[in-house]
Design an enzyme around this catalytic site. Structure first.
Site, PDB file in Angstrom:
ATOM      1  N   LYS A  50       0.821  -1.222   0.000  1.00 55.27           N
ATOM      2  CA  LYS A  50       0.000   0.000   0.000  1.00 55.27           C
ATOM      3  C   LYS A  50       0.854   1.271   0.000  1.00 55.27           C
ATOM      4  O   LYS A  50       0.538   2.245  -0.679  1.00 55.27           O
ATOM      5  CB  LYS A  50      -0.922  -0.033   1.225  1.00 55.27           C
ATOM      6  CG  LYS A  50      -1.853   1.133   1.373  1.00 55.27           C
ATOM      7  CD  LYS A  50      -2.968   0.792   2.328  1.00 55.27           C
ATOM      8  CE  LYS A  50      -2.477   0.404   3.714  1.00 55.27           C
ATOM      9  NZ  LYS A  50      -2.121   1.564   4.563  1.00 55.27           N
ATOM     10  N   ARG A 129      -9.366   3.858  10.450  1.00 57.22           N
ATOM     11  CA  ARG A 129      -9.067   2.476  10.780  1.00 57.22           C
ATOM     12  C   ARG A 129     -10.265   1.774  11.398  1.00 57.22           C
ATOM     13  O   ARG A 129     -10.297   0.553  11.473  1.00 57.22           O
ATOM     14  CB  ARG A 129      -7.921   2.425  11.789  1.00 57.22           C
ATOM     15  CG  ARG A 129      -6.615   2.034  11.144  1.00 57.22           C
ATOM     16  CD  ARG A 129      -5.553   1.835  12.184  1.00 57.22           C
ATOM     17  NE  ARG A 129      -4.317   2.431  11.734  1.00 57.22           N
ATOM     18  CZ  ARG A 129      -3.408   1.792  11.008  1.00 57.22           C
ATOM     19  NH1 ARG A 129      -3.572   0.549  10.696  1.00 57.22           N
ATOM     20  NH2 ARG A 129      -2.326   2.395  10.594  1.00 57.22           N
ATOM     21  N   ARG A 168      11.359 -11.350   3.917  1.00 54.42           N
ATOM     22  CA  ARG A 168      12.148 -10.150   4.240  1.00 54.42           C
ATOM     23  C   ARG A 168      13.318 -10.477   5.161  1.00 54.42           C
ATOM     24  O   ARG A 168      13.201 -11.248   6.089  1.00 54.42           O
ATOM     25  CB  ARG A 168      11.251  -9.109   4.929  1.00 54.42           C
ATOM     26  CG  ARG A 168      10.241  -8.499   4.004  1.00 54.42           C
ATOM     27  CD  ARG A 168       9.903  -7.094   4.388  1.00 54.42           C
ATOM     28  NE  ARG A 168       9.295  -7.003   5.712  1.00 54.42           N
ATOM     29  CZ  ARG A 168       8.500  -6.008   6.081  1.00 54.42           C
ATOM     30  NH1 ARG A 168       8.221  -5.059   5.210  1.00 54.42           N
ATOM     31  NH2 ARG A 168       8.000  -5.961   7.288  1.00 54.42           N
ATOM     32  N   ARG A 201      13.370 -10.634  11.080  1.00 52.41           N
ATOM     33  CA  ARG A 201      12.809 -10.012  12.279  1.00 52.41           C
ATOM     34  C   ARG A 201      11.696 -10.888  12.845  1.00 52.41           C
ATOM     35  O   ARG A 201      10.983 -11.569  12.108  1.00 52.41           O
ATOM     36  CB  ARG A 201      12.229  -8.634  11.924  1.00 52.41           C
ATOM     37  CG  ARG A 201      13.280  -7.539  11.844  1.00 52.41           C
ATOM     38  CD  ARG A 201      12.649  -6.235  11.404  1.00 52.41           C
ATOM     39  NE  ARG A 201      11.283  -6.099  11.952  1.00 52.41           N
ATOM     40  CZ  ARG A 201      10.401  -5.205  11.581  1.00 52.41           C
ATOM     41  NH1 ARG A 201      10.707  -4.353  10.629  1.00 52.41           N
ATOM     42  NH2 ARG A 201       9.217  -5.140  12.125  1.00 52.41           N
ATOM     43  N   ARG A 212      -0.979 -10.850  12.980  1.00 55.11           N
ATOM     44  CA  ARG A 212      -1.188  -9.460  12.576  1.00 55.11           C
ATOM     45  C   ARG A 212      -2.306  -9.340  11.544  1.00 55.11           C
ATOM     46  O   ARG A 212      -3.135  -8.427  11.593  1.00 55.11           O
ATOM     47  CB  ARG A 212       0.098  -8.924  11.948  1.00 55.11           C
ATOM     48  CG  ARG A 212       0.789  -7.858  12.762  1.00 55.11           C
ATOM     49  CD  ARG A 212       2.254  -7.830  12.440  1.00 55.11           C
ATOM     50  NE  ARG A 212       2.574  -7.042  11.264  1.00 55.11           N
ATOM     51  CZ  ARG A 212       3.652  -7.274  10.499  1.00 55.11           C
ATOM     52  NH1 ARG A 212       4.469  -8.264  10.763  1.00 55.11           N
ATOM     53  NH2 ARG A 212       3.902  -6.505   9.465  1.00 55.11           N
TER      54      ARG A 212
END
Ligand SMILES: [Zn+2]
Length: 261
Positions: A50, A129, A168, A201, A212
């Protein structure tokens, strides 16, 4: 560094300070008055790209990128006495690891309403949100006789998001971010920039990503329903390269606009 006409977003990032709540800085952008500006909201789970789309859209459409994440990042670097009461309260919630309540988030946005009312239009990112935030925004815009152009919702399956995010790798020294397939480092496990060690991470582990995403879905489902009912929702498949997704977005927006007129 910046091109002269590029919006520096100072009024959005800075907002009013503690002692001059009503005296916000004015935007330096030349507004595109009279030419029906774009007023967009961007939605999408973490990992759908996004942020990149927001940058591309800002460049193409000329509307200002209003990101609440950027406001928080800018605020955390400023002196305490420069913060408005709402900003101070928001930072306090975040320091404690708590969710910032709707009323505080809305107060922060309301302080920056010049940016929402700007004749150059806007691309909202990170706000609203929740349903209550969306209703507050709707009320403000109705009072000002403004309407949203569309609510762009970037969609990608959970599996694909997990695949993207779990690839990542972050440098333990300079914090540069790489990706095992999309942006690999030259040496395996070694940072191109500083030679530091690359690691995954905690946040980028598949289990953490799933948690999440679930939280994201839960909080945005009512929002998506709300905008769908208003006929404003524009779903975009977030598959492929950033350029492909961008082209798809522009096509859909053009389509949508021709239907509306
Ligand atoms: Zn590095």
């Amino acid at each position: 560094m910046n091109a002269p006409l590029k919006n520096d977003r100072v009024p959005w990032l800075q907002g009013p300070s503690a002692d001059s709540v009503e005296r916000a800085v004015k935007c330096s952008t030349v507004s595109s008055e009279g030419k029906n500006p774009w007023r967009l909201i961007l939605l999408g789970a973490p990992g759908v790209g996004k942020g990149t789309q927001a940058e591309l859209l800002t460049e193409r459409l000329g509307a200002c990128h209003l990101s609440t994440g950027d406001v928080f990042r800018a605020a955390s670097k400023r002196r305490d006495c420069d913060q408005s009461p709402a900003m101070k309260a928001a930072l306090e919630y975040m320091r404690r690891g708590e969710l910032v309540p709707d009323s505080t988030v809305w107060e922060m946005v309301r302080e920056r309403r010049e940016c929402i009312l700007c004749t150059g239009g806007f691309i909202l990112d990170g706000f609203p949100r929740t349903l209550s935030q969306a209703e507050s925004l709707k009320e403000l815009m109705e009072t000002e006789h403004l309407s949203l152009s569309a609510v762009v919702n970037y969609e990608l399956s959970v599996d694909e998001i997990v695949q993207r995010l779990s690839g990542r790798r972050t440098c333990d020294k300079c914090k540069s971010v790489f990706h095992v397939t999309e942006k690999p480092s030259k040496g395996k496990g070694v940072c191109d920039r500083c030679g530091g060690r690359l690691f995954q991470r905690e946040d980028d582990r598949p289990e953490a990503i799933a948690v999440r995403l679930e939280a994201y879905e839960r909080s945005t489902a009512p929002l998506i329903h709300f905008y769908k009912n208003l006929g404003l929702l524009l779903p975009i498949v977030a598959k492929g390269s950033p350029d492909e997704i961008f082209t798809r977005t522009m096509d859909k927006l053009a389509d949508d606009k021709s239907k509306a007129s």
